[in-house]
Design an enzyme around this catalytic site. Structure first.
Site, PDB file in Angstrom:
ATOM      1  N   CYS A   1      18.311  59.091  37.138  1.00  0.00           N
ATOM      2  CA  CYS A   1      18.191  57.977  36.193  1.00  0.00           C
ATOM      3  C   CYS A   1      17.780  56.716  36.955  1.00  0.00           C
ATOM      4  CB  CYS A   1      19.526  57.731  35.491  1.00  0.00           C
ATOM      5  SG  CYS A   1      19.434  56.390  34.277  1.00  0.00           S
TER       6      CYS A   1
ATOM      7  N   CYS B   1      32.228  61.544  31.975  1.00  0.00           N
ATOM      8  CA  CYS B   1      31.186  60.546  31.793  1.00  0.00           C
ATOM      9  C   CYS B   1      30.904  59.798  33.103  1.00  0.00           C
ATOM     10  CB  CYS B   1      31.671  59.571  30.724  1.00  0.00           C
ATOM     11  SG  CYS B   1      30.356  58.832  29.822  1.00  0.00           S
TER      12      CYS B   1
ATOM     13  N   GLU C   1      22.392  68.670  34.894  1.00  0.00           N
ATOM     14  CA  GLU C   1      23.674  69.164  34.420  1.00  0.00           C
ATOM     15  C   GLU C   1      23.859  68.890  32.930  1.00  0.00           C
ATOM     16  OE1 GLU C   1      26.446  69.080  38.387  1.00  0.00           O
ATOM     17  OE2 GLU C   1      26.348  67.234  37.239  1.00  0.00           O
TER      18      GLU C   1
ATOM     19  N   CYS D   1      27.916  54.476  38.132  1.00  0.00           N
ATOM     20  CA  CYS D   1      27.510  55.797  37.638  1.00  0.00           C
ATOM     21  C   CYS D   1      26.912  56.643  38.756  1.00  0.00           C
ATOM     22  CB  CYS D   1      26.489  55.607  36.521  1.00  0.00           C
ATOM     23  SG  CYS D   1      25.742  57.153  35.979  1.00  0.00           S
TER      24      CYS D   1
ATOM     25  N   CYS E   1      26.932  67.699  25.755  1.00  0.00           N
ATOM     26  CA  CYS E   1      26.395  66.450  26.309  1.00  0.00           C
ATOM     27  C   CYS E   1      25.177  66.826  27.160  1.00  0.00           C
ATOM     28  CB  CYS E   1      27.480  65.781  27.148  1.00  0.00           C
ATOM     29  SG  CYS E   1      26.943  64.268  27.934  1.00  0.00           S
TER      30      CYS E   1
HETATM   31  S1  SF4 Z   1      25.234  55.047  32.983  1.00  0.00           S
HETATM   32 FE1  SF4 Z   1      24.141  56.287  34.536  1.00  0.00          FE
HETATM   33  S2  SF4 Z   1      22.901  57.745  33.380  1.00  0.00           S
HETATM   34 FE2  SF4 Z   1      23.522  56.107  31.941  1.00  0.00          FE
HETATM   35  S3  SF4 Z   1      21.830  54.601  32.028  1.00  0.00           S
HETATM   36 FE3  SF4 Z   1      23.331  53.926  33.561  1.00  0.00          FE
HETATM   37  S4  SF4 Z   1      22.642  54.878  35.485  1.00  0.00           S
HETATM   38 FE4  SF4 Z   1      21.600  55.962  33.800  1.00  0.00          FE
END
Ligand code: SF4
Length: 347
Positions: free
Chosen positions: A108, A329, A88, A115, A101
């Protein structure tokens, strides 16, 4: 900027077809300046070559599956890579600015507890072309408006995919290509200290943000597993290296989580930690994700901001954007990614 590194598949086709060297630059400009999505749009290239490129190295590496628009004008783009992964990208309109962004990984591996992307695990790193192409697609979509800023704060830890991310940023910055000023491009890291130093040594004037989220070692480790690899003193040593090497502002991202990191003692510890004229604290209210955390109320967030400022911190409270389409975010999850097998991130 080495175009052949950005477009290796195109370079290969040109070599096979016996084309002169200038064709590579023509192809590069077609993608990064004319923003073509199909080689047939590039009439500067001979028809025979357009056909060969379309067959062997298609102009688009990402298929745009869906665009959603929030009530505040934020637009979220869902892409599918050629190997079937989904990522995305978000465009945030704000007065004269159009900020994009972008994502650098599919998922990740950093597993920050608040997150949505972190819940996915990592599937793979994106290639430079896939990273830059997100911006090209948005630029084409919002024309005649122009992309004014790019932030590398979407899915993924960009410094775990350092080479491809930097190649993409250099492409976006290239005066012969997309031509976006380096000071309008910012990367964000969860705190990989060796890469922060390396980024400081890059010749381009890209900006940097570090995700801090808690000034106390033990509490930060509970929120961000990366904190177990790099202590706060190590992180602050790298931060100091960055500002002393570049003389540029350094932004610290801080997501306010109710009862977790929004108490007066946190503001006081932040004031001690961020004691440098080039350090800036970006506060952000938590955007709901299914992670068990709650957002600090608007009133408490403003109070935290006032307290931090009274303690001498340069701080702002950033508004949340695109919440109603899960584009804010920490909310990017390309939801149908979940359930696919994960593989370790390669550096
Ligand atoms: S906030 Fe989310 S995308 Fe960013 S490093 Fe941490 S897990 Fe990864």
């Amino acid at each position: 900027m080495r175009i052949e590194e950005f477009l290796p598949d195109v370079q290969k086709v040109l070599a096979e077809e016996g084309e002169p060297a200038y064709r590579l630059k023509q192809a590069y400009k077609a993608l990064s300046v004319s923003l073509i999505r199909d080689w047939e749009e590039s009439t500067a290239l001979p028809k025979r070559l357009r056909t060969a490129l379309s067959r062997e190295a298609p102009a688009a590496t990402l298929e745009l599956l869906r665009v959603s628009q929030a009530t505040d004008g934020t637009r979220k783009y869902l892409f599918e890579t050629r190997d079937g992964h989904r990522i995305e990208t978000v465009m945030i309109p704000e007065k004269e600015r159009r900020t994009v962004c972008i994502s650098t990984q599919v998922g990740c591996p950093m597993a920050c507890k608040f997150c949505a992307t972190g819940l996915l695990g990592i599937k793979r790193n994106l290639k430079a072309r896939e990273i830059a192409e997100q911006v090209f697609v948005v630029a084409r979509d919002i024309f005649p408006d122009r992309v004014s800023n790019v932030v590398v704060m979407g899915m993924g830890e960009p410094f775990l995919n350092y080479r491809e991310t930097l190649l993409a940023l250099k492409t976006l910055n290239d005066p012969q290509g997309f031509n976006l000023a380096a000071r309008h491009i910012a990367a964000s890291t969860s705190g990989l200290v060796d890469r922060i130093r390396r980024f400081a040594d890059e010749p381009e004037q890209f900006h940097l943000a570090i995700s801090l989220h808690n000034p106390f070692e033990d509490e930060r480790r509970k929120l961000m597993p990366v904190a177990s690899r790099h202590s706060i003193p190590e992180l602050m040593s790298a931060a100091r290296y960055y500002v002393e090497t570049t003389r540029r502002k350094l932004f610290f991202e801080y997501t306010l989580l109710a009862g977790v990191n929004d108490q007066p003692r946190h503001a006081e510890a932040l004031a001690e930690l961020l004691d440098h004229p080039l350090y800036f604290l970006n506060l952000l209210r938590f955007n709901w994700t299914d992670t068990g955390f709650e957002a600090t109320s608007k009133r408490d967030a403003k109070e935290f901001l006032h307290h931090a400022r009274k303690l001498g911190l340069s701080a702002t409270l950033r508004p949340s954007r695109g919440e109603d389409i899960d584009a804010a975010c920490g909310q990017l999850a390309a939801k149908d990614l979940r359930g696919r097998p994960t593989i370790p991130a390669s550096r």
